[in-house]
Design an enzyme around this catalytic site. Structure first.
Site, mmCIF file in Angstrom:
data_model
loop_
_atom_site.group_PDB
_atom_site.id
_atom_site.type_symbol
_atom_site.label_atom_id
_atom_site.label_comp_id
_atom_site.label_asym_id
_atom_site.label_seq_id
_atom_site.Cartn_x
_atom_site.Cartn_y
_atom_site.Cartn_z
ATOM 1 N N GLY A 13 0.836 -1.209 0.000
ATOM 2 C CA GLY A 13 0.000 0.000 0.000
ATOM 3 C C GLY A 13 0.866 1.252 0.000
ATOM 4 N N SER A 15 1.456 3.277 -2.493
ATOM 5 C CA SER A 15 1.167 4.232 -3.583
ATOM 6 C C SER A 15 0.511 5.508 -3.081
ATOM 7 C CB SER A 15 0.233 3.569 -4.603
ATOM 8 O OG SER A 15 -0.956 3.123 -3.960
ATOM 9 N N SER A 143 -4.125 0.649 14.572
ATOM 10 C CA SER A 143 -5.017 1.805 14.615
ATOM 11 C C SER A 143 -5.455 2.048 16.056
ATOM 12 C CB SER A 143 -6.259 1.538 13.766
ATOM 13 O OG SER A 143 -7.249 2.511 14.040
ATOM 14 N N TYR A 157 -13.278 -3.583 11.530
ATOM 15 C CA TYR A 157 -11.998 -2.878 11.377
ATOM 16 C C TYR A 157 -11.226 -2.909 12.702
ATOM 17 C CZ TYR A 157 -8.656 0.911 10.468
ATOM 18 O OH TYR A 157 -7.509 1.660 10.322
HETATM 19 P P1 NAP Z 1 -5.307 4.979 1.930
HETATM 20 O O1 NAP Z 1 -4.915 6.397 1.717
HETATM 21 O O2 NAP Z 1 -6.713 4.552 1.663
HETATM 22 O O3 NAP Z 1 -4.294 4.052 1.100
HETATM 23 C C1 NAP Z 1 -4.455 2.669 1.164
HETATM 24 C C2 NAP Z 1 -3.324 2.000 0.413
HETATM 25 O O4 NAP Z 1 -3.518 0.591 0.568
HETATM 26 C C3 NAP Z 1 -3.332 2.299 -1.067
HETATM 27 O O5 NAP Z 1 -1.991 2.340 -1.528
HETATM 28 C C4 NAP Z 1 -4.042 1.078 -1.658
HETATM 29 O O6 NAP Z 1 -3.641 0.752 -2.980
HETATM 30 C C5 NAP Z 1 -3.556 -0.001 -0.720
HETATM 31 N N1 NAP Z 1 -4.430 -1.174 -0.707
HETATM 32 C C6 NAP Z 1 -5.750 -1.252 -0.375
HETATM 33 N N2 NAP Z 1 -6.174 -2.519 -0.510
HETATM 34 C C7 NAP Z 1 -5.095 -3.252 -0.911
HETATM 35 C C8 NAP Z 1 -4.890 -4.622 -1.215
HETATM 36 N N3 NAP Z 1 -5.894 -5.521 -1.129
HETATM 37 N N4 NAP Z 1 -3.664 -5.009 -1.611
HETATM 38 C C9 NAP Z 1 -2.642 -4.135 -1.716
HETATM 39 N N5 NAP Z 1 -2.773 -2.817 -1.444
HETATM 40 C C10 NAP Z 1 -3.987 -2.395 -1.048
HETATM 41 O O7 NAP Z 1 -5.031 4.529 3.442
HETATM 42 P P2 NAP Z 1 -4.117 5.191 4.586
HETATM 43 O O8 NAP Z 1 -4.941 6.152 5.339
HETATM 44 O O9 NAP Z 1 -2.804 5.580 4.012
HETATM 45 O O10 NAP Z 1 -3.942 3.914 5.522
HETATM 46 C C11 NAP Z 1 -2.752 3.147 5.529
HETATM 47 C C12 NAP Z 1 -2.824 2.177 6.697
HETATM 48 O O11 NAP Z 1 -2.964 2.912 7.919
HETATM 49 C C13 NAP Z 1 -4.026 1.230 6.654
HETATM 50 O O12 NAP Z 1 -3.637 -0.040 7.111
HETATM 51 C C14 NAP Z 1 -5.023 1.861 7.602
HETATM 52 O O13 NAP Z 1 -5.904 0.929 8.139
HETATM 53 C C15 NAP Z 1 -4.086 2.434 8.643
HETATM 54 N N6 NAP Z 1 -4.697 3.526 9.398
HETATM 55 C C16 NAP Z 1 -5.159 4.642 8.766
HETATM 56 C C17 NAP Z 1 -5.786 5.641 9.511
HETATM 57 C C18 NAP Z 1 -6.358 6.880 8.888
HETATM 58 O O14 NAP Z 1 -7.064 7.631 9.612
HETATM 59 N N7 NAP Z 1 -6.113 7.175 7.622
HETATM 60 C C19 NAP Z 1 -5.892 5.498 10.904
HETATM 61 C C20 NAP Z 1 -5.391 4.351 11.512
HETATM 62 C C21 NAP Z 1 -4.789 3.383 10.746
HETATM 63 P P3 NAP Z 1 -4.667 1.005 -4.239
HETATM 64 O O15 NAP Z 1 -4.936 2.461 -4.250
HETATM 65 O O16 NAP Z 1 -3.910 0.529 -5.432
HETATM 66 O O17 NAP Z 1 -5.894 0.195 -3.929
#
Ligand code: NAP
Length: 250
Positions: A13, A15, A143, A157
């Site tokens: 992830g 990207s 998280s 989640y």
């Molecule tokens: P994001 O902006 O939605 O980005 C998600 C990334 O994961 C994208 O690169 C996406 O690639 C990739 N992805 C999704 N499904 C996938 C799969 N099946 N296989 C491979 N890649 C996949 O999310 P983020 O906010 O950066 O979150 C990153 C991590 O932090 C996650 O694990 C999330 O649960 C955790 N987190 C986030 C928050 C928050 O508030 N944002 C809070 C706590 C924890 P594609 O675009 O190609 O699908």
């Protein structure tokens, strides 16, 4: 911090969002990258192009982390290209705003397949590689929801991320014997595509519970991850770093 010079990092992830911030911070320190994505090739290419501006090799690799055979392909790709993996950041993840009463079997399975199963098998397979190298750093994305029992971002989640915290502790006890540190970060509400997809009223209500009074940035989370991936964190094992603007348990 030049300790990442010529190291190899695999970022699932990588990207967009937090994974992308990690990729760019590591690239700035001279680390070569494999940036994994699932569907958004354009974002992956853009992130890799920005990383290359720092003079490192940055490759992209499509793989669905919810599928173990695709994890195998991703790791094979990384080893074929670079021959080692020094840092693994498991950032691929999904979330879902859903009331507990509406969660279906499919919702539950989809969440666990990526956030929990995918994270575990990435760890399991990369530990085998790092074992031979006798060193490595793995950082998983948990998280605050997984610590506090979040229910607005669904119970599915929260449970998946509580599992990430537990697997980080369990695996780290085994892996540290081979010189591999495994830790996780537990971000609160972070301003990425994940949270911009939430209904604005939900974000407003969640934000009102954050003592610092704002969402965190992907860069603020990536700073913690890069620290845990660095040699400055050699004595940190199986821990969870809270990056949540003051949103603590209870
Ligand atoms: P994001 O902006 O939605 O980005 C998600 C990334 O994961 C994208 O690169 C996406 O690639 C990739 N992805 C999704 N499904 C996938 C799969 N099946 N296989 C491979 N890649 C996949 O999310 P983020 O906010 O950066 O979150 C990153 C991590 O932090 C996650 O694990 C999330 O649960 C955790 N987190 C986030 C928050 C928050 O508030 N944002 C809070 C706590 C924890 P594609 O675009 O190609 O699908």
């Amino acid at each position: 911090m030049t300790q990442f010079k010529d190291k190899i990092a695999l970022i699932t992830g990588g990207s967009r969002g937090i994974g992308k911030s990690c990729a760019l911070k590591l690239a700035r320190e001279g680390c070569h990258l494999v940036i994994n994505y699932r569907s958004d090739q354009k974002s992956a290419e853009e992130t890799a192009a920005r990383a290359r501006e720092y003079g490192v090799k940055a490759l992209i690799c499509k793989a669905d982390i919810a599928k173990v055979n695709e994890i195998d392909d991703l790791i094979k790709f990384t080893m074929d290209q670079f021959g080692r993996i020094d840092v693994l950041i498991n950032s691929a993840g999904i979330s879902q705003i859903i009331d507990y009463s509406k969660i279906t079997e499919n919702d539950w399975d989809k969440m666990m397949e990526l956030n929990e199963k995918g994270t575990f098998f990435c760890c399991q397979k990369v530990i085998e590689i790092m074992k031979n190298q006798k060193s490595g750093k793995i950082v998983n994305l948990a998280s605050t929801a997984g610590q506090m029992g979040g229910f607005i971002v669904g119970v599915n989640y929260s449970v998946s991320k509580a599992g990430v915290i537990c697997m980080t502790k369990a695996l780290s006890k085994v892996a540290i014997k081979f010189g591999i540190n495994i830790n996780c970060v537990a971000p609160g509400l972070i301003d990425t595509d994940m949270t911009t997809s939430y209904p604005p009223e939900t974000v407003a209500s969640m934000k009102s519970g954050i003592p610092i009074g704002r969402l965190g940035s992907a860069d603020e989370v990536a700073d913690g991850i890069v620290f845990l991936a660095s040699e400055k964190a050699n004595y940190i094992v199986g821990t969870t770093l809270y990056i949540n603007g003051g949103t603590y348990l209870g």
